[in-house]
Scaffold this active site. Structure first.
Site, PDB file in Angstrom:
ATOM      1  N   LYS A  79       1.876   1.422   1.354  1.00  0.00           N
ATOM      2  CA  LYS A  79       0.965   1.789   0.267  1.00  0.00           C
ATOM      3  C   LYS A  79      -0.218   0.826   0.282  1.00  0.00           C
ATOM      4  CE  LYS A  79       1.003   2.563  -4.773  1.00  0.00           C
ATOM      5  NZ  LYS A  79       1.859   2.588  -5.986  1.00  0.00           N
ATOM      6  N   SER A 154       1.798   6.809  -8.704  1.00  0.00           N
ATOM      7  CA  SER A 154       0.623   6.452  -7.926  1.00  0.00           C
ATOM      8  C   SER A 154       0.890   6.360  -6.420  1.00  0.00           C
ATOM      9  CB  SER A 154       0.080   5.097  -8.416  1.00  0.00           C
ATOM     10  OG  SER A 154       1.028   4.058  -8.185  1.00  0.00           O
ATOM     11  N   SER A 178       6.035   5.247 -10.419  1.00  0.00           N
ATOM     12  CA  SER A 178       5.167   5.535  -9.273  1.00  0.00           C
ATOM     13  C   SER A 178       5.871   5.659  -7.927  1.00  0.00           C
ATOM     14  CB  SER A 178       4.066   4.477  -9.171  1.00  0.00           C
ATOM     15  OG  SER A 178       3.147   4.633 -10.218  1.00  0.00           O
TER      16      SER A 178
END
Length: 492
Positions: A79, A154, A178
């Site tokens: 990420k 996210s 997330s």
């Protein structure tokens, strides 16, 4: 081999150790898939092809010399919130569009030490604030199951990359769901560990008392392999806990589902906005666990109504503090031709931050302001303790708590216009972060539009092994985790 992307982490590790294929071949296979398929999915922000091939060659040398770890040579995606030395780390924001970190996050350092190959950095909501991955400065990521739908957020880029078979597994972070919500939207397994289990050092901060890193993959077994690498104490993170780390892979069959007490909170299944298909799939998965020997116990979580207001005071308050460091002076976006210092601050921040970030900074700054600090922030922290106690009381009578990971399946890109509605959609995930508990999402079927549905299991502190074991056994008796989106079936 054209189907290397269909192999599990265990099968990839076995194939590499038995020289059925090399790490270079495996890495090239994924890079070809990314080049062909990712223009449609848009999961990657940065693809590190040259570095990946160098790391793959080093992994092959280690495998040949007998110096390999269990995962040497297997690729993964990070990420874009994890600092990566020499590689752009943007956190999905214009504010950090050109930021190249001088060091690696501890999680990245650990994956490198284990011989894993970094394919690149994947997209996310700006500064991890959001649940759709639409607020990213570089644009929205698509859900591989339906390209006009969001992958969740996210950690939407992580979920989309794994679901499209553009990485065998990926790192994510979870501040209010997330990891779990995008895993649910994309038909994956995703684990949010206990707060303090995985180092936060080098993760760009959103809300420091809530952020936690974890794995996203197709199965609990695949997640366990990555947890074995990233879990553990880190002296560089003051919130990291000195506690012995389990061998998550060895413990995959360590918890018997027979006799397991699963708490079913009355309040969770009567939430306004809970989709009928989601409710049905979750109930079917619980019935399956019951058939496997578990006992379902109805419980009360009386603080449920307090989750959203409490979270959306504490998280923005911490965000407004953490994001105050971005001022156009030391690093990050700097506006052009500022009239004076105040103009530099104002314009750098208003031009560098997107609307959702600005909204949360305003909420947080208001909650922390002198006249309202006690009425809002301090009160929210007191309610947070009550939410934690509510869970601990429930765990006196049950082993795990079951819930949907999200009240709906993935929605269309551009459909999520009302921020309050979006915040209410976090009802099932945010309390876990407020209490610091571990939780896992497992895919349990599809809705009428063939979009994935997820079951969330919440455990007591340090019960990651138990959660992975329960889901692993569920996955031995079902095949939802093996289902692939049509785009993932394409060959490069």
């Amino acid at each position: 081999m054209t189907d290397l992307h269909r192999l599990s982490i265990r099968e990839l590790a076995e194939g590499l150790s038995q020289a059925k294929f090399s790490s270079r071949e495996l890495t090239e296979h994924y890079l070809k898939r990314i080049a062909k398929i990712d223009p449609q999915v848009k999961s990657y922000v940065t693809v590190t092809s040259e570095q990946a091939l160098r790391e793959a060659d080093a992994a092959d040398a280690a495998l040949k010399a007998g110096n390999a770890t269990a995962l040497t040579g297997i690729p993964l995606a990070h990420k874009d919130i994890f600092c990566t030395k020499g590689i752009k780390t943007t956190a999905g924001s214009k504010m950090l569009d050109n930021f190249i970190s001088p060091y690696d996050a501890t999680v990245v350092e650990k994956t490198k030490a284990a011989g894993l190959v970094t394919l690149g950095k994947v997209n996310m909501d700006e500064f991890a604030m959001g649940s759709t991955s639409e607020s990213s400065y570089v644009g929205a990521t698509s859900n591989p199951w339906a390209l006009d739908h969001v992958p969740g957020g996210s950690s939407g880029g992580s979920a989309a990359a794994v679901a499209a078979d553009l990485a065998p597994f990926a790192t994510g972070t979870d501040t209010g769901g997330s990891i779990r919500q995008p895993a649910s939207f994309c038909g994956l397994t995703g684990l949010k560990p206990t707060y303090g289990r995985v180092s936060r050092f080098g993760i760009i901060a959103y809300a420091s008392s809530l952020d936690q890193a974890g794995p996203m993959a197709r199965s609990a077994e695949d997640c366990a392999y990555l947890m074995n690498v990233i879990a553990g104490h880190d002296a560089k993170d003051s919130t990291s806990v000195k506690k012995e780390v389990d061998d998550y892979v060895a413990n995959l069959n360590g918890t018997s589902v027979k006799g397991l007490r699963i708490g079913i909170p009355k309040q969770y299944f009567n939430v306004a906005g809970l989709d009928a298909d989601v409710k049905a799939r979750v109930e079917e998965s619980l019935k399956k666990l019951e058939e496997m020997g578990a006992t379902l116990v109805e419980i009360d979580l009386n603080m449920t109504e307090a989750y959203v207001p409490t979270y959306y005071l504490i998280a923005p308050a911490e965000a407004s503090s953490n994001l105050s460091r971005y001022d156009g002076v030391r690093y990050g976006y700097r506006c052009e031709n500022p009239a004076d210092l105040m103009d530099l601050y104002k314009r750098s921040r208003s031009e560098g931050f997107g609307p959702e970030i600005q909204r949360r900074i305003l909420i947080g700054t208001y909650a922390l302001s002198a006249g309202y600090y006690d009425a809002y922030y301090v009160k929210a922290q007191k309610v947070r303790r009550l939410i934690q106690q509510d869970f601990l009381k429930a765990f006196e009578n049950v082993d795990v708590i079951a819930a949907p990971a999200a009240p709906t399946t993935a929605y269309k890109i551009g459909a999520s216009l009302d921020p309050v509605e979006m915040y209410l959609g976090d009802i099932y995930t945010i309390a876990v972060n407020l209490a610091g508990l571990p939780a896992i999402n497992a895919p349990v079927g599809f809705d009428k539009d063939n979009l994935p549905v997820g079951l969330q299991l919440i455990g007591n502190y340090w019960s990651e092994s138990q959660l992975l074991s329960i889901v692993h056994q569920y996955q031995q008796n079902t095949d939802w985790h093996t289902k692939r989106a049509a785009i993932a079936e394409e060959n490069a």
